[in-house]
Design an enzyme around this catalytic site. Structure first.
Site, mmCIF file in Angstrom:
data_model
loop_
_atom_site.group_PDB
_atom_site.id
_atom_site.type_symbol
_atom_site.label_atom_id
_atom_site.label_comp_id
_atom_site.label_asym_id
_atom_site.label_seq_id
_atom_site.Cartn_x
_atom_site.Cartn_y
_atom_site.Cartn_z
ATOM 1 N N PHE A 125 0.822 -1.205 -0.074
ATOM 2 C CA PHE A 125 0.043 -0.166 -0.017
ATOM 3 C C PHE A 125 0.927 1.330 0.126
ATOM 4 O O PHE A 125 1.780 1.194 0.851
ATOM 5 C CB PHE A 125 -0.959 -0.031 1.129
ATOM 6 C CG PHE A 125 -1.896 1.268 1.161
ATOM 7 C CD1 PHE A 125 -3.165 1.318 0.460
ATOM 8 C CD2 PHE A 125 -1.545 2.338 1.907
ATOM 9 C CE1 PHE A 125 -4.008 2.304 0.181
ATOM 10 C CE2 PHE A 125 -2.445 3.270 1.981
ATOM 11 C CZ PHE A 125 -3.541 3.468 1.183
ATOM 12 N N LYS A 127 2.363 9.886 8.326
ATOM 13 C CA LYS A 127 1.768 9.502 9.538
ATOM 14 C C LYS A 127 2.302 10.007 10.601
ATOM 15 O O LYS A 127 1.751 11.131 11.063
ATOM 16 C CB LYS A 127 1.561 7.756 9.570
ATOM 17 C CG LYS A 127 0.873 7.268 8.378
ATOM 18 C CD LYS A 127 0.163 5.727 8.667
ATOM 19 C CE LYS A 127 -0.982 5.604 7.803
ATOM 20 N NZ LYS A 127 -0.434 4.736 6.456
ATOM 21 N N ASP A 131 9.152 2.737 1.578
ATOM 22 C CA ASP A 131 7.989 3.467 2.079
ATOM 23 C C ASP A 131 7.824 3.218 3.642
ATOM 24 O O ASP A 131 7.274 2.200 3.801
ATOM 25 C CB ASP A 131 6.656 3.031 1.390
ATOM 26 C CG ASP A 131 5.723 3.767 1.830
ATOM 27 O OD1 ASP A 131 5.286 4.216 2.785
ATOM 28 O OD2 ASP A 131 4.206 3.571 1.077
HETATM 29 C C1 PLP Z 1 -0.729 5.206 5.024
HETATM 30 C C2 PLP Z 1 0.116 4.667 4.135
HETATM 31 C C3 PLP Z 1 0.176 5.701 2.868
HETATM 32 C C4 PLP Z 1 -0.511 6.607 2.391
HETATM 33 O O1 PLP Z 1 -0.632 7.627 3.541
HETATM 34 P P1 PLP Z 1 -1.608 9.179 3.261
HETATM 35 O O2 PLP Z 1 -1.131 10.022 4.128
HETATM 36 O O3 PLP Z 1 -2.928 8.499 3.672
HETATM 37 O O4 PLP Z 1 -1.673 9.511 1.881
HETATM 38 C C5 PLP Z 1 1.404 5.194 2.147
HETATM 39 N N1 PLP Z 1 2.207 4.062 2.519
HETATM 40 C C6 PLP Z 1 1.941 3.399 3.474
HETATM 41 C C7 PLP Z 1 2.802 2.301 3.810
HETATM 42 C C8 PLP Z 1 0.972 3.734 4.380
HETATM 43 O O5 PLP Z 1 0.828 2.831 5.573
#
Ligand code: PLP
Length: 420
Positions: A139, A253, A224
């Site tokens: 994700f 986050k 990420d």
């Molecule tokens: C939550 C998340 C995102 C997206 O972040 P947003 O602030 O909602 O755009 C991207 N990568 C990972 C691994 C995440 O957990």
């Protein structure tokens, strides 16, 4: 009644229905406790999905918010500002990175990372080197580019053609990665622990293999760390405990503890491929968000705090293990620090949401990571008493769901007996 009086039902009347929020509305938080509009209290095991790492209304963050709020919120990127420069210095002192780009979310940080990787490949190697390698179940956010790169097809379906040049490989499969990463690869993007995908840690040997393949083929390695970053695993960034250093790291986050901010961190050499005007943002790196994030990073990078994350994580895992054994509930408990996933046994297959609903009834905020995994991402400084109380409430919720299942299966076998 006031025409602007609101309750949970209002949501269905006024909001675009992409979310299905809980039946209660949180109105106040303090540390790891939250109160709803009816005055009921909850223990927060969600941390706003791994965001409120320092809990709710942390006094030092509230102080910075007030002070910076009275001084300067926004000036645009036609000007720089002191908080963002301090934040960049602090992040670069802590990590491999030498340059930072600030955005407002994880998706935007990833969007910047993927665009930078494409730009680097085009400028260094030519237009043919554009393939992005990503992993099943990953994700990376909800923009069209990031849902296309993400490994959950359902998020990209129904929006027309997706950007070309993206490949998805099985996660933790070294042979598949070695085979697929080649001269055409411009970037590999990977979560050190897949969060939304079910809290699945990467095998360190897998990350090493990605690093080697990227080096061999001049591809950029992107971690990420939007979910795993800012202390979540007991390390400031998860990469620090893997022996592998990425070329680009994305973070969001917990970076703002709830104030929207994200960042792409990288090296001086790669950053040089983003020239003036090539990429941009209105709000990214605004003084208000940057001041808050600077305080978050200062507090979370404290080694004593990070040790506390490991200790709490170990406690949580052993308590969950005991609960799981009592009820035959968990097939596997995994993760690191305070990012923990507990996968349900086949007896409870697909029922993670039932536990979240029951938990809410017993005053506990809990997350899922897919239909079979309960996810725990509480504040990194959750008080032992709150951890205890949350686990007590979880136990009641489990008793409720398991009890209902036992009754249902008793009723079913009674019916079977009757039928015979
Ligand atoms: C939550 C998340 C995102 C997206 O972040 P947003 O602030 O909602 O755009 C991207 N990568 C990972 C691994 C995440 O957990």
């Amino acid at each position: 009644m006031n025409e602007f009086a609101v309750d949970r039902r209002t949501f269905d009347d006024v909001m675009v229905p992409v979310f299905s929020p809980a039946p209660f509305i949180p109105v106040r938080g303090q540390g790891s406790r939250v109160w709803d509009s009816q005055g009921r209290d909850y223990v927060d095991f969600t941390g706003g999905i791994a965001v409120t790492a320092l809990g709710h209304a942390h006094p030092e963050l509230v102080r910075v918010l007030r002070e910076q709020g009275e001084r300067l919120w926004h000036v645009s990127n036609a000007y720089t500002n002191e908080p963002v420069l301090r934040l960049a210095k602090r992040l670069e002192a802590l990590t491999f990175a030498e340059r930072a780009f600030f955005a407002n979310s994880g998706a935007e940080a990833n969007e910047a990372a993927l665009k930078l990787a494409r730009r680097v490949a085009v400028e260094r190697h030519g237009a043919e080197k554009f393939e992005i390698v990503s992993f099943a179940q990953s994700f990376h956010g909800r923009t069209l580019f990031t849902v296309s790169v993400g490994g959950q097809p359902k998020y990209a379906e129904g929006f027309g053609p997706v950007p070309p040049g993206i490949r998805h490989l099985p996660y933790n499969d070294i042979a598949a990665a070695r085979e697929a990463i080649g001269p055409q690869t411009c970037a590999v993007i990977v979560e050190p622990i897949q969060g939304e995908g079910g809290v699945i840690p990467a095998d360190p040997a897998f990350l090493r293999a990605l690093r080697e393949a990227c080096d061999a083929h001049g591809a950029v390695l992107i971690f990420d760390e939007v979910q795993t970053g800012v202390g979540r695993t007991g390390h400031f960034y998860a990469y620090m405990d893997t022996g592998v250093t990425p070329d680009i790291l994305t973070t969001a986050k917990a970076l703002g503890n709830g104030f929207p901010i994200g960042a792409m961190l990288t090296t001086k050499e790669l950053a040089a491929h983003f020239k003036v005007g090539v990429h941009g943002t209105t709000y990214g790196g605004n003084p208000l968000g940057a001041a808050i994030a600077d305080k978050v990073v200062e507090l979370v990078s404290d080694p004593a705090l990070l040790e506390g994350v490991k200790r709490r994580g170990a406690t949580l895992i052993s308590r969950l293990d005991a609960l799981g054994k009592r009820f035959g509930l968990f097939k596997e408990i995994r993760g690191k620090g305070l990012l923990i996933g507990a996968e349900l046994t086949t007896a409870y297959e697909g029922r993670a949401k039932d536990f979240v609903n029951a938990a809410a009834e017993h005053g506990l905020m809990l997350l899922i990571a897919g239909p079979n995994v309960l996810r725990f991402a509480p504040s990194l400084i959750i008080a032992d008493a709150d951890l205890d109380e949350g686990l007590r409430r979880l136990e009641k919720a489990i008793e409720q769901v398991a009890g209902a299942s036992a009754e249902a299966s008793q009723a079913a076998s009674a019916t079977n007996v009757a039928a015979r």
